[in-house]
Write an enzyme that holds these catalytic residues in place. Structure first.
Site: not given
Ligand code: 5RP
Length: 262
Positions: A35-36, A90, A92, A102-104, A111
Site C-alpha cells: 500500500s505504501t 515499503g 513491514d 519484507k514480504g507481507g 522485491e
C-alpha cells in the site's frame, strides 16, 4: 478527500510523496509492492503526467505492474533495465541499521532481486514500522510447493538452534487455498517474535532446499523515509549518517486521492 485518510494512510502517503523527490529524469526505478509503494507509484504517475518526468519503471509484482501502467509509467522488465538507479519500496519492519523484514504482501522474491540490482534502495514506511529488534512481524519465506510440509518441518527444526524466541510457522492462505506468489510458490510465515541475529538466520534459511528466498533484507537498504500521520517526514540516510526533517502538504495533491474509492 485527503481528510478521509486514516493517520496511517496519511503517514504512508507523505513518506511516498517525499521519496518521489529522489527520482530524477531518465532514471530506471524499481517500483515496490504494497500500500505504501502504491502511493509512490501514484505520485510518480502524477509527475510523469504533469511534470513530463521520463522514467522507466521495473515493478516488483504483477499488482504494481498493473498500477504503474494505469498511471502512465513506462514499464520494462529487470532484464531490459539490467541495472537500476533506484528502488523505492515499503517494508513491514525496519531497525536502526535499516535491516528489514519484507514480504507481507507476498512479493519478497522480486522485491529482493530488484532492490539488490539497484544503486540505491530507499524504504518508505509509516513510523509504526520502526522496531528495535526485527521479528515481531512474522518473517515470510518463499518456498516451492513441492514437499512444502517437509520444508516446513526442516525450517522449524533448524529454528531450534537459532537466536529467535518463537519457532512456529504457518502456510499463508488465500481463503481456502494456499497463497500463490507471482513465481508460483508458497509463502510460509515464521512466527519468531524476536530475531537475535538476522544476518545468520537469513543465511541459514536460504541454505535449505525448498526455500527460494526469505524476507530479511540485510545491508540492502540505504535510506528510509518515515511518514507521520500529521504530515511530518523524516529521511534517514544510513550511508551519510544524516537525518532530514520535512513536512508534506496534503491539499496540493488532492487529485491523487480521487481514484481511491473503487
Ligand atoms: C510486500 C512488501 C511490502 O512492502 C510490505 O508488506 C509493506 O506493505 P505496506 O506498505 O502495505 O504496509 O514487502 O511484499
Amino acid at each position: 478527500m485527503a481528510g478521509e485518510l486514516s493517520p496511517i494512510d496519511k503517514a504512508k502517503f507523505v513518506a511516498a510523496k517525499r521519496a518521489a523527490q529522489f527520482v530524477e529524469d531518465g532514471m530506471r526505478v524499481g517500483l515496490g509492492t504494497g500500500s505504501t509503494a502504491a502511493w509512490l507509484v501514484r505520485c510518480l504517475g502524477e509527475m510523469v503526467r504533469d511534470d513530463g518526468l521520463r522514467i522507466k519503471g521495473v515493478p516488483t509484482s504483477s499488482r504494481t505492474a498493473q498500477l504503474a501502467r494505469e498511471v502512465g509509467i513506462e514499464v520494462i522488465s529487470l532484464d531490459e533495465a539490467k541495472w537500476l538507479d533506484l528502488t523505492i519500496d515499503g517494508a513491514d519492519e525496519f531497525d536502526g541499521e535499516l535491516n528489514l523484514i519484507k514480504g507481507g504482501g507476498g512479493a519478497l522474491l522480486q522485491e529482493k532481486i530488484v532492490a539488490t540490482a539497484s544503486d540505491q534502495m530507499v524504504v518508505i514506511a509509516d513510523i509504526g514500522k520502526e522496531v528495535e529488534t526485527l521479528g515481531a512481524f512474522p518473517l515470510p519465506i518463499e518456498v516451492i510447493p513441492f514437499g512444502w510440509q517437509t520444508t516446513q518441518a526442516l525450517v522449524e527444526e533448524t529454528l531450534i538452534s537459532m537466536d529467535v524466541l518463537g519457532r512456529t510457522s504457518t502456510l499463508r492462505m488465500n481463503g481456502d487455498i494456499p497463497f500463490i506468489t507471482d513465481e508460483g510458490n508458497y509463502i510460509m510465515d515464521l512466527h519468531l517474535n524476536r530475531i537475535g541475529n538476522a544476518r545468520q538466520l537469513s543465511l541459514v534459511i536460504n541454505q535449505m532446499p525448498g526455500v527460494v528466498e526469505n524476507g530479511l533484507f540485510i545491508d540492502i537498504c540505504d535510506a528510509v523515509v518515515i511518514g507521520f500521520g500529521d504530515g511530518r517526514v523524516e529521511v534517514r540516510d544510513i550511508n551519510e549518517g544524516t537525518v532530514d526533517r520535512d513536512r508534506i502538504d496534503f491539499v496540493e495533491t488532492d487529485n491523487l486521492f480521487s481514484d481511491l474509492n473503487d
